[in-house]
Design an enzyme around this catalytic site. Structure first.
Site, mmCIF file in Angstrom:
data_model
loop_
_atom_site.group_PDB
_atom_site.id
_atom_site.type_symbol
_atom_site.label_atom_id
_atom_site.label_comp_id
_atom_site.label_asym_id
_atom_site.label_seq_id
_atom_site.Cartn_x
_atom_site.Cartn_y
_atom_site.Cartn_z
ATOM 1 N N CYS A 113 -10.842 -5.888 -5.708
ATOM 2 C CA CYS A 113 -10.789 -6.496 -4.368
ATOM 3 C C CYS A 113 -11.458 -5.624 -3.315
ATOM 4 C CB CYS A 113 -9.343 -6.790 -3.985
ATOM 5 S SG CYS A 113 -8.310 -5.310 -3.802
ATOM 6 N N ASP B 54 -6.718 -2.257 -8.626
ATOM 7 C CA ASP B 54 -6.677 -2.115 -7.168
ATOM 8 C C ASP B 54 -6.358 -0.642 -6.909
ATOM 9 O OD1 ASP B 54 -6.448 -2.569 -4.414
ATOM 10 O OD2 ASP B 54 -4.417 -3.391 -4.543
ATOM 11 N N ARG C 1 -15.161 -13.915 -0.522
ATOM 12 C CA ARG C 1 -14.100 -13.972 0.502
ATOM 13 C C ARG C 1 -14.511 -14.927 1.622
ATOM 14 N NH1 ARG C 1 -10.524 -9.805 1.138
ATOM 15 N NH2 ARG C 1 -9.716 -11.179 2.754
ATOM 16 N N HIS D 41 -1.606 -11.011 -1.319
ATOM 17 C CA HIS D 41 -2.949 -11.082 -0.730
ATOM 18 C C HIS D 41 -3.622 -12.351 -1.281
ATOM 19 C CE1 HIS D 41 -6.418 -9.911 1.337
ATOM 20 N NE2 HIS D 41 -6.835 -8.887 0.629
ATOM 21 N N GLN E 140 -7.533 -13.269 -1.185
ATOM 22 C CA GLN E 140 -8.367 -12.496 -2.115
ATOM 23 C C GLN E 140 -8.431 -13.178 -3.483
ATOM 24 O OE1 GLN E 140 -10.051 -9.282 -1.652
ATOM 25 N NE2 GLN E 140 -10.958 -10.020 -3.546
HETATM 26 N N1 NVA Z 1 -3.240 -3.106 -2.214
HETATM 27 C C1 NVA Z 1 -4.202 -2.809 -1.176
HETATM 28 C C2 NVA Z 1 -5.158 -3.954 -1.034
HETATM 29 C C3 NVA Z 1 -6.281 -3.705 -0.053
HETATM 30 C C4 NVA Z 1 -7.172 -4.883 0.131
HETATM 31 C C5 NVA Z 1 -3.470 -2.529 0.125
HETATM 32 O O1 NVA Z 1 -2.490 -3.215 0.434
HETATM 33 O O2 NVA Z 1 -3.890 -1.615 0.835
HETATM 34 N N1 CP Z 2 -10.108 -6.715 -0.052
HETATM 35 C C1 CP Z 2 -9.797 -6.655 1.250
HETATM 36 O O1 CP Z 2 -8.907 -7.365 1.742
HETATM 37 O O2 CP Z 2 -10.566 -5.806 1.976
HETATM 38 P P1 CP Z 2 -10.300 -5.333 3.469
HETATM 39 O O3 CP Z 2 -9.064 -4.492 3.470
HETATM 40 O O4 CP Z 2 -11.528 -4.547 3.849
HETATM 41 O O5 CP Z 2 -10.122 -6.540 4.353
#
Ligand code: NVA
Ligand code: CP
Length: 309
Positions: free
Chosen positions: A263, A223, A291, A129, A132
């Site tokens: 995040c 997270d 972001r 990600h 982020q």
């Molecule tokens: N690790 C989480 C991050 C969400 C922004 C996911 O992949 O759902």
């Molecule tokens: N942190 C993040 O990516 O949030 P969303 O899943 O809401 O986009």
């Protein structure tokens, strides 16, 4: 063609250049100065998974840069009915100027980028990600901690953890990762990060002990324990992650100056206590706002570095 698929592809200098652009445009935005950095450009935004922050920040960001965002849910486009990635990419990239994708597989994202005529941005995959982490770094900088980052990540070895690994390995700061046994980071990604760390001087520690990880840290982060797509494992994960909540007792082991980042979305009293979350809510919501600014920096950087074949 320069894409933004993982921080692995970026040097320290390039990462800091993007941050500098983002910080400059944030300053302008706060002064209500909106320059047309990307006039009349269209950002295609493909979502295979849910999102609040990623969608709102990219759509608002491209608009503020003089362009427009096109929200494309994979349920609504033919990709969701089996049109191949190679065809979808070749079509959408002839009609838009940049594409952001949130999908399951990093490999498929890379395939999409291979066939694209325009820059592709990773909006989250199973592995990374990276957008982020750019926002997180701006937040760290705004707290004056960029020259003294000792980061502790507590929780699941997931896409966020891998992105922390790459950021630390590229920029050369200390990172401790504490996961429960069986939820460690991907070994290949760790080994790649350790190679970069040899050059940058990053000190990367992997442990199953949250207390050891947090000791004297200046940035503590976590997270969700249950990422998108892992809903069926929820009950088991909640059991396995016992003892990995970031609560006041754990935060008290960190440096006096420490900040807490998340995040989002956050699940209170699972990965973070209500008390810690509320204590650091101003920081966490600035991180979320960043972001918008970070991604404007990424889009402007990619636009400046595109080849125009
Ligand atoms: N690790 C989480 C991050 C969400 C922004 C996911 O992949 O759902
Ligand atoms: N942190 C993040 O990516 O949030 P969303 O899943 O809401 O986009």
């Amino acid at each position: 063609m320069k894409h933004f698929l993982t921080l692995k592809d970026y040097s320290k200098e390039e990462i800091l250049e993007i941050i500098e652009i983002a910080v400059q445009i944030k300053k302008e935005t706060k002064e209500k100065i909106f320059k047309d950095y990307m006039p009349k450009q269209t950002l295609g935004m493909i979502f295979e998974k849910s999102s609040t922050r990623t969608r709102v920040s990219f759509e608002t960001g491209i608009y503020q840069l003089g362009g427009i965002g096109l929200f494309l849910s994979s349920n609504d486009i033919q990709l969701g009915r089996g049109e191949p990635i190679c065809d979808t990419s070749r079509v959408i990239s002839r009609m838009t100027d940049m594409i952001m994708i949130r999908n399951d597989s990093q490999e498929e994202l890379e395939e999409f980028a291979f066939f694209s005529k325009v820059p592709i941005i990773n909006g989250l995959t199973d592995k990374y990600h990276p957008v982020q982490l750019m926002a997180d770094y701006i937040t760290i900088k705004e707290h004056g901690l960029e020259d003294n980052i000792v980061a502790a990540y507590i929780g699941d070895g997931n896409n966020m953890t891998h992105s922390w690994l790459m950021l630390a390995a590229k920029l050369g700061f200390d990172l401790r990762i504490a996961t429960p046994a069986g939820y460690e980071v991907d070994e290949d990604i760790l080994n790649e990060a350790l190679e970069f760390a040899k050059i940058s001087g990053a000190d990367i520690t992997i442990t199953n002990d949250p207390k050891a990880a947090v000791k004297d840290a200046t940035v503590v982060t976590t997270d969700t324990w249950v990422s998108m797509g892992q809903e069926e494992e929820k009950e088991q994960r909640i059991k396995d992650f016992a003892g990995f909540i970031v609560d006041s007792k754990l935060m008290n082991l960190a440096s006096d100056k420490a900040i807490f980042l998340h995040c989002l979305p956050a699940y209170r009293d699972y990965e973070v206590s209500e008390e810690v979350f509320e204590k650091f809510s101003e920081t966490i919501f600035s991180e979320a706002e960043n972001r918008l600014h970070a991604q404007k920096g990424i889009m402007v950087y990619l636009d400046r570095n595109r080849n125009n074949d």
